[in-house]
Design a protein around this motif. Structure first.
Motif, short mmCIF file in Angstrom:
data_model
loop_
_atom_site.label_atom_id
_atom_site.label_comp_id
_atom_site.label_asym_id
_atom_site.label_seq_id
_atom_site.Cartn_x
_atom_site.Cartn_y
_atom_site.Cartn_z
N ASP A 172 0.22 4.10 -2.61
CA ASP A 172 -0.12 5.47 -2.20
C ASP A 172 0.60 6.50 -3.07
O ASP A 172 0.03 7.56 -3.39
CB ASP A 172 0.23 5.71 -0.73
CG ASP A 172 -0.71 5.00 0.23
OD1 ASP A 172 -1.83 4.62 -0.19
OD2 ASP A 172 -0.32 4.84 1.41
N ARG A 173 1.82 6.21 -3.46
CA ARG A 173 2.59 7.15 -4.29
C ARG A 173 1.90 7.43 -5.62
O ARG A 173 2.11 8.46 -6.23
CB ARG A 173 3.99 6.60 -4.57
CG ARG A 173 4.89 6.61 -3.36
CD ARG A 173 6.33 6.37 -3.69
NE ARG A 173 6.54 5.50 -4.84
CZ ARG A 173 7.44 4.52 -4.89
NH1 ARG A 173 8.20 4.28 -3.87
NH2 ARG A 173 7.57 3.79 -5.98
N THR A 201 -5.72 3.03 -4.13
CA THR A 201 -6.16 2.41 -2.90
C THR A 201 -6.43 0.94 -3.20
O THR A 201 -7.24 0.63 -4.08
CB THR A 201 -7.44 3.07 -2.36
OG1 THR A 201 -7.16 4.46 -2.14
CG2 THR A 201 -7.88 2.42 -1.05
N GLN A 212 0.83 -1.21 0.00
CA GLN A 212 0.00 0.00 0.00
C GLN A 212 0.86 1.26 0.00
O GLN A 212 0.51 2.26 -0.63
CB GLN A 212 -0.97 0.01 1.18
CG GLN A 212 -1.94 1.19 1.17
CD GLN A 212 -2.86 1.20 -0.05
OE1 GLN A 212 -3.60 0.25 -0.27
NE2 GLN A 212 -2.80 2.25 -0.86
N GLY A 243 -1.53 7.14 -5.92
CA GLY A 243 -2.92 7.43 -5.67
C GLY A 243 -3.84 6.23 -5.82
O GLY A 243 -5.01 6.39 -6.13
#
Length: 187
Positions: free
Chosen positions: A94-95, A99, A90, A97
């Motif tokens: 996250d880097r 989920t 994750q 965008g």
């Protein structure tokens, strides 16, 4: 010439590997076979109808060819391992965008039974499998329909299992082949 090249009507001992996701088009398969080798359609990620249409297109070229099928997952997804993996990646997701889903992993057999039904109703010269082996009954039925059956292996132990299962030929593959291996187990 070897028995393999004779049995498959090869002029050159070259096999154009199946590439799931669209790269192994009927045109590529036919070109490989017209050049004296053997081209393979990739059944992976296709609906049975899309596979049938591609088989028809290659047949219209009048060349020998094979079809590669993803075998059903031999090892069910471990839900706890899946969740641990999604948590571990994750940070990277996250880097970008992204989920990752918190839901349950979804097992997908890629229309396996329907594709086998198609290949039994309309046999092709060669059927290969990767990511596992079909049941001995499927292997026997395909062979009885006139198809050579090829199983992908990544170890000596898998090769022995494949021979015992009734394989006509083996593809020996490592992790350097196409960015993945045809391993039967994630271990």
């Amino acid at each position: 010439m070897s028995a393999l090249t004779t049995d498959l009507d090869l002029k050159v001992p070259v096999i154009a590997a199946p590439m799931a996701g669209g790269a192994s088009t009927p045109a590529l398969v036919a070109a490989a076979s017209r050049a004296g080798g053997l081209g393979f359609l990739a059944a992976g990620y296709k609906t049975p109808q899309a596979l049938s249409d591609q088989i028809d297109a290659v047949r219209a070229e009048g060349v020998s060819f094979g079809v590669n099928v993803f075998a059903p997952n031999p090892v069910p997804v471990d839900v706890d391992a899946y969740r641990a993996y999604t948590r571990a990646i994750q940070v990277d997701a996250d880097r970008y965008g992204i989920t990752l889903a918190d839901g349950e992993p979804v097992e997908d057999d890629d229309y396996f039974e329907d594709k086998i039904d198609l290949l039994l109703a309309s046999p092709v010269p060669v059927v290969s499998f990767t990511f596992g082996f079909p049941t001995p009954g499927v292997i026997k039925a395909l062979r009885a329909a006139g198809s050579l059956v090829v199983l992908t292996v990544t170890s000596e132990a898998e090769a022995l299992l494949a021979v015992d299962a009734g394989a006509d030929l083996l593809v020996v593959q490592s992790s350097a082949a196409g960015g993945h291996s045809g391993t039967l187990t994630p271990l």
